[in-house]
Design a protein around this motif. Structure first.
Motif, PDB file in Angstrom:
ATOM      1  N   ASN A  61     -89.167  13.309 -98.280  1.00  0.00           N
ATOM      2  CA  ASN A  61     -89.931  14.444 -97.850  1.00  0.00           C
ATOM      3  C   ASN A  61     -89.607  14.637 -96.240  1.00  0.00           C
ATOM      4  OD1 ASN A  61     -92.028  16.263 -98.359  1.00  0.00           O
ATOM      5  ND2 ASN A  61     -93.109  15.313 -96.660  1.00  0.00           N
ATOM      6  N   ILE A  62     -88.971  15.993 -96.010  1.00  0.00           N
ATOM      7  CA  ILE A  62     -88.319  16.346 -94.636  1.00  0.00           C
ATOM      8  C   ILE A  62     -89.160  17.324 -94.078  1.00  0.00           C
ATOM      9  CG2 ILE A  62     -85.999  16.926 -93.586  1.00  0.00           C
ATOM     10  CD1 ILE A  62     -86.039  14.404 -95.416  1.00  0.00           C
ATOM     11  N   ARG A  63     -89.501  17.321 -92.993  1.00  0.00           N
ATOM     12  CA  ARG A  63     -90.413  18.350 -92.257  1.00  0.00           C
ATOM     13  C   ARG A  63     -89.801  18.439 -90.739  1.00  0.00           C
ATOM     14  NH1 ARG A  63     -94.640  17.905 -89.201  1.00  0.00           N
ATOM     15  NH2 ARG A  63     -94.516  15.561 -88.939  1.00  0.00           N
TER      16      ARG A  63
ATOM     17  N   ASP B   2     -70.856  14.576-102.906  1.00  0.00           N
ATOM     18  CA  ASP B   2     -71.119  15.825-103.831  1.00  0.00           C
ATOM     19  C   ASP B   2     -72.336  15.361-104.531  1.00  0.00           C
ATOM     20  OD1 ASP B   2     -71.035  18.119-105.115  1.00  0.00           O
ATOM     21  OD2 ASP B   2     -69.258  17.844-106.197  1.00  0.00           O
ATOM     22  N   ARG B   3     -73.546  15.946-104.529  1.00  0.00           N
ATOM     23  CA  ARG B   3     -74.723  15.549-105.281  1.00  0.00           C
ATOM     24  C   ARG B   3     -75.469  16.889-105.614  1.00  0.00           C
ATOM     25  NH1 ARG B   3     -79.035  13.600-100.408  1.00  0.00           N
ATOM     26  NH2 ARG B   3     -79.006  15.494 -99.226  1.00  0.00           N
ATOM     27  N   LEU B   4     -76.391  16.857-106.406  1.00  0.00           N
ATOM     28  CA  LEU B   4     -77.369  17.912-106.673  1.00  0.00           C
ATOM     29  C   LEU B   4     -78.501  17.984-105.496  1.00  0.00           C
ATOM     30  CD1 LEU B   4     -76.401  17.758-109.744  1.00  0.00           C
ATOM     31  CD2 LEU B   4     -78.689  17.987-110.328  1.00  0.00           C
TER      32      LEU B   4
ATOM     33  N   PRO C  47     -89.285  18.570 -99.772  1.00  0.00           N
ATOM     34  CA  PRO C  47     -89.073  17.321-100.500  1.00  0.00           C
ATOM     35  C   PRO C  47     -87.555  17.319-101.154  1.00  0.00           C
ATOM     36  CG  PRO C  47     -90.450  18.797-101.645  1.00  0.00           C
ATOM     37  CD  PRO C  47     -90.216  19.536-100.447  1.00  0.00           C
ATOM     38  N   ASN C  48     -87.021  16.162-101.255  1.00  0.00           N
ATOM     39  CA  ASN C  48     -85.899  15.782-101.772  1.00  0.00           C
ATOM     40  C   ASN C  48     -86.102  15.304-103.125  1.00  0.00           C
ATOM     41  OD1 ASN C  48     -83.174  15.684-102.181  1.00  0.00           O
ATOM     42  ND2 ASN C  48     -82.927  13.788-100.588  1.00  0.00           N
ATOM     43  N   VAL C  49     -86.131  16.429-104.173  1.00  0.00           N
ATOM     44  CA  VAL C  49     -86.229  16.055-105.764  1.00  0.00           C
ATOM     45  C   VAL C  49     -85.156  15.439-106.142  1.00  0.00           C
ATOM     46  CG1 VAL C  49     -87.400  16.996-107.484  1.00  0.00           C
ATOM     47  CG2 VAL C  49     -88.039  17.786-105.713  1.00  0.00           C
TER      48      VAL C  49
ATOM     49  N   THR D 102     -79.188   0.418-100.117  1.00  0.00           N
ATOM     50  CA  THR D 102     -78.392   0.295-101.424  1.00  0.00           C
ATOM     51  C   THR D 102     -77.804   1.653-101.747  1.00  0.00           C
ATOM     52  OG1 THR D 102     -80.425   1.119-102.547  1.00  0.00           O
ATOM     53  CG2 THR D 102     -80.199  -1.602-102.536  1.00  0.00           C
ATOM     54  N   LEU D 103     -78.326   2.721-101.357  1.00  0.00           N
ATOM     55  CA  LEU D 103     -77.728   4.099-101.538  1.00  0.00           C
ATOM     56  C   LEU D 103     -76.225   4.363-100.863  1.00  0.00           C
ATOM     57  CD1 LEU D 103     -79.112   6.667-102.768  1.00  0.00           C
ATOM     58  CD2 LEU D 103     -79.326   7.249-100.367  1.00  0.00           C
ATOM     59  N   PRO D 104     -75.458   4.565-101.782  1.00  0.00           N
ATOM     60  CA  PRO D 104     -73.990   4.739-101.232  1.00  0.00           C
ATOM     61  C   PRO D 104     -73.825   6.018-100.615  1.00  0.00           C
ATOM     62  CG  PRO D 104     -74.101   5.336-103.804  1.00  0.00           C
ATOM     63  CD  PRO D 104     -75.498   4.734-103.513  1.00  0.00           C
TER      64      PRO D 104
ATOM     65  N   PRO E 216     -74.991  19.045 -95.072  1.00  0.00           N
ATOM     66  CA  PRO E 216     -74.552  17.464 -94.941  1.00  0.00           C
ATOM     67  C   PRO E 216     -75.870  16.852 -95.062  1.00  0.00           C
ATOM     68  CG  PRO E 216     -74.626  18.711 -92.828  1.00  0.00           C
ATOM     69  CD  PRO E 216     -75.048  19.625 -93.994  1.00  0.00           C
ATOM     70  N   SER E 217     -77.199  17.282 -95.285  1.00  0.00           N
ATOM     71  CA  SER E 217     -78.359  16.495 -95.350  1.00  0.00           C
ATOM     72  C   SER E 217     -79.329  17.858 -95.627  1.00  0.00           C
ATOM     73  CB  SER E 217     -78.719  15.949 -94.112  1.00  0.00           C
ATOM     74  OG  SER E 217     -79.157  16.781 -92.999  1.00  0.00           O
ATOM     75  N   VAL E 218     -80.611  17.255 -96.013  1.00  0.00           N
ATOM     76  CA  VAL E 218     -81.762  18.085 -96.331  1.00  0.00           C
ATOM     77  C   VAL E 218     -82.061  18.579 -94.796  1.00  0.00           C
ATOM     78  CG1 VAL E 218     -84.052  18.359 -97.063  1.00  0.00           C
ATOM     79  CG2 VAL E 218     -82.492  17.139 -98.473  1.00  0.00           C
ATOM     80  N   GLN E 219     -82.275  17.649 -93.740  1.00  0.00           N
ATOM     81  CA  GLN E 219     -82.461  17.844 -92.457  1.00  0.00           C
ATOM     82  C   GLN E 219     -81.823  19.238 -91.969  1.00  0.00           C
ATOM     83  OE1 GLN E 219     -82.193  14.938 -93.786  1.00  0.00           O
ATOM     84  NE2 GLN E 219     -83.496  13.661 -92.983  1.00  0.00           N
ATOM     85  N   ASN E 220     -80.511  19.185 -91.947  1.00  0.00           N
ATOM     86  CA  ASN E 220     -79.796  20.231 -91.215  1.00  0.00           C
ATOM     87  C   ASN E 220     -79.828  21.364 -92.156  1.00  0.00           C
ATOM     88  OD1 ASN E 220     -76.365  21.366 -91.341  1.00  0.00           O
ATOM     89  ND2 ASN E 220     -77.454  20.891 -89.615  1.00  0.00           N
TER      90      ASN E 220
ATOM     91  N   ALA F 227     -73.974  17.046 -99.510  1.00  0.00           N
ATOM     92  CA  ALA F 227     -73.555  15.464 -99.207  1.00  0.00           C
ATOM     93  C   ALA F 227     -74.548  14.677 -98.445  1.00  0.00           C
ATOM     94  CB  ALA F 227     -72.127  15.432 -98.708  1.00  0.00           C
ATOM     95  N   PHE F 228     -74.488  13.381 -98.487  1.00  0.00           N
ATOM     96  CA  PHE F 228     -75.423  12.574 -97.742  1.00  0.00           C
ATOM     97  C   PHE F 228     -74.605  11.476 -97.522  1.00  0.00           C
ATOM     98  CE2 PHE F 228     -79.013   9.761 -96.934  1.00  0.00           C
ATOM     99  CZ  PHE F 228     -79.392  10.337 -95.572  1.00  0.00           C
ATOM    100  N   LYS F 229     -74.158  10.954 -96.132  1.00  0.00           N
ATOM    101  CA  LYS F 229     -73.444  10.011 -95.921  1.00  0.00           C
ATOM    102  C   LYS F 229     -73.685   9.466 -94.392  1.00  0.00           C
ATOM    103  CE  LYS F 229     -69.086  12.514 -96.103  1.00  0.00           C
ATOM    104  NZ  LYS F 229     -67.647  12.436 -96.503  1.00  0.00           N
TER     105      LYS F 229
HETATM  106  O1  LIG Z   1     -80.770  14.657 -97.072  1.00  0.00           O
HETATM  107  C1  LIG Z   1     -81.084  13.564 -97.135  1.00  0.00           C
HETATM  108  N1  LIG Z   1     -81.898  13.300 -95.944  1.00  0.00           N
HETATM  109  C2  LIG Z   1     -82.494  12.070 -96.155  1.00  0.00           C
HETATM  110  O2  LIG Z   1     -83.058  11.393 -94.965  1.00  0.00           O
HETATM  111  C3  LIG Z   1     -82.293  11.162 -97.198  1.00  0.00           C
HETATM  112  N2  LIG Z   1     -82.724   9.867 -97.353  1.00  0.00           N
HETATM  113  C4  LIG Z   1     -82.227   9.548 -98.694  1.00  0.00           C
HETATM  114  O3  LIG Z   1     -82.384   8.602 -99.471  1.00  0.00           O
HETATM  115  N3  LIG Z   1     -81.470  10.681 -99.267  1.00  0.00           N
HETATM  116  C5  LIG Z   1     -81.596  11.603 -98.191  1.00  0.00           C
HETATM  117  N4  LIG Z   1     -81.105  12.728 -98.283  1.00  0.00           N
END
Ligand SMILES: O=c1[nH]c(=O)c2[nH]c(=O)[nH]c2[nH]1
Length: 302
Positions: free
Chosen positions: A289-291, A180-182, A255-257, A174-176, A227-231, A163-165
């Motif tokens: 791109n998360i690092r 639940d996402r790929l 990278p968030n492809v 603009t992103l909702p 909950p995020s790529v970061q986590n 998820a990402f919220k």
């Molecule tokens: O997991 C995510 N982290 C982000 O920082 C980010 N930014 C975004 O547009 N989508 C996502 N997804």
């Protein structure tokens, strides 16, 4: 051009051979073992006469460096890419007293034995490119070698439990929120060893790879929520440090492809109700791109 004489100094230099490719074959009876590698060498000398004055007398030719790679592979063999890189660094420093620093980078080609009816073949292989293993060893004169290992091009995907919220909601957004996402990424990870003594580099490498896959995917039947790529990135790094004691720092880039859902509302004359297939558009660029890098905290002194 002003013609003014500019005062300069060389602050960094190194030279070597890149992309030295070799295949090592060891025959033990009918069972054969292969290792294919690509080696980059780099030497730094204790003077810059070559750059400054065109005096080549201290240059160990990059061609000789390439020959050294083949010769040491023949003489000592390649156990792990890390051990071979350490051997090369040691050799260059011992053989040439005017070399003050060495750097050797190696990538390994992922040959795996072909399996026929569940049985591993003794001499036939398949290039199984799940990811690329690499290492970089640096050593300065009178210092111990410092080892980094890594993997790259490990492309993984999961179709739910991501998820990402609740991120910044301002006039640029603009992103909702999505529950639940790929989640697809191409993992690059590199890690720093606290020592090169008595390290099983193959085991450590497998350990980090397994840690990353485990944290990304979770249990086979239920998965694990992200909950995020970061986590996810952070938890994968923590898992790697928890599992491999010889590593004291790790950096990952994820990278968030994006896979965008195709909007079938744009085809109002067609009927899709009852169609269960979800169609996504894989999009390589741009990607998020998360690092992050983490290291062990120095243990608290009592
Ligand atoms: O997991 C995510 N982290 C982000 O920082 C980010 N930014 C975004 O547009 N989508 C996502 N997804």
């Amino acid at each position: 051009m002003s013609g003014e004489i500019v005062q300069t100094e060389i602050i960094d230099s190194g030279y070597g051979k890149k992309f030295v490719k070799l295949l090592q074959l060891r025959r033990e009876g009918k069972i054969h073992y292969v290792k294919e590698v690509e080696v980059n060498t780099e030497l730094t000398l204790n003077n810059h006469r070559d750059y400054l004055f065109g005096d080549n007398s201290d240059i160990v030719a990059t061609d000789s460096q390439k020959n050294t790679v083949y010769i040491l592979a023949r003489q000592y063999g390649i156990q792990s890419i890390e051990q071979f890189a350490i051997l090369l660094c040691n050799h260059f420093l011992n053989k040439y007293q005017h070399v003050v620093a060495t750097k050797v980078y190696i990538e390994e080609a992922p040959w795996k034995r072909i399996e026929i009816d569940g049985q591993e073949h003794v001499h036939a292989y398949l290039l199984s490119k799940t990811c690329t293993r690499f290492c970089e060893i640096k050593q300065k004169r009178n210092e111990i070698p410092h080892a980094i290992s890594g993997l790259k091009d490990l492309r993984v995907m999961k179709t739910t439990m991501s998820a990402f919220k609740t991120f910044v909601n301002d006039e640029y957004r603009t992103l909702p929120d999505v529950d639940d996402r790929l989640f697809c990424t191409v993992v690059e990870a590199r890690w720093w060893y606290s020592t090169v003594q008595n390290v099983d580099f193959d085991k450590a490498w497998e350990g980090v790879k397994t840690s990353i896959l485990k944290v990304f995917a979770g249990a086979p039947d239920t998965g694990i929520f992200s909950p995020s790529v970061q986590n996810t990135l952070y938890l994968a790094e923590k898992e790697a440090l928890a599992n491999i004691p010889h590593i004291d720092k790790i950096e990952m880039t994820l990278p968030n492809v994006h896979y965008f859902s195709v909007d079938f509302n744009r085809f109002p004359k067609l009927e899709f109700s009852g169609c269960q297939n979800e169609i996504y558009m894989p999009t390589d660029k741009p990607s998020g791109n998360i690092r992050a890098a983490i290291q062990r905290k120095p243990s608290a002194k009592l």
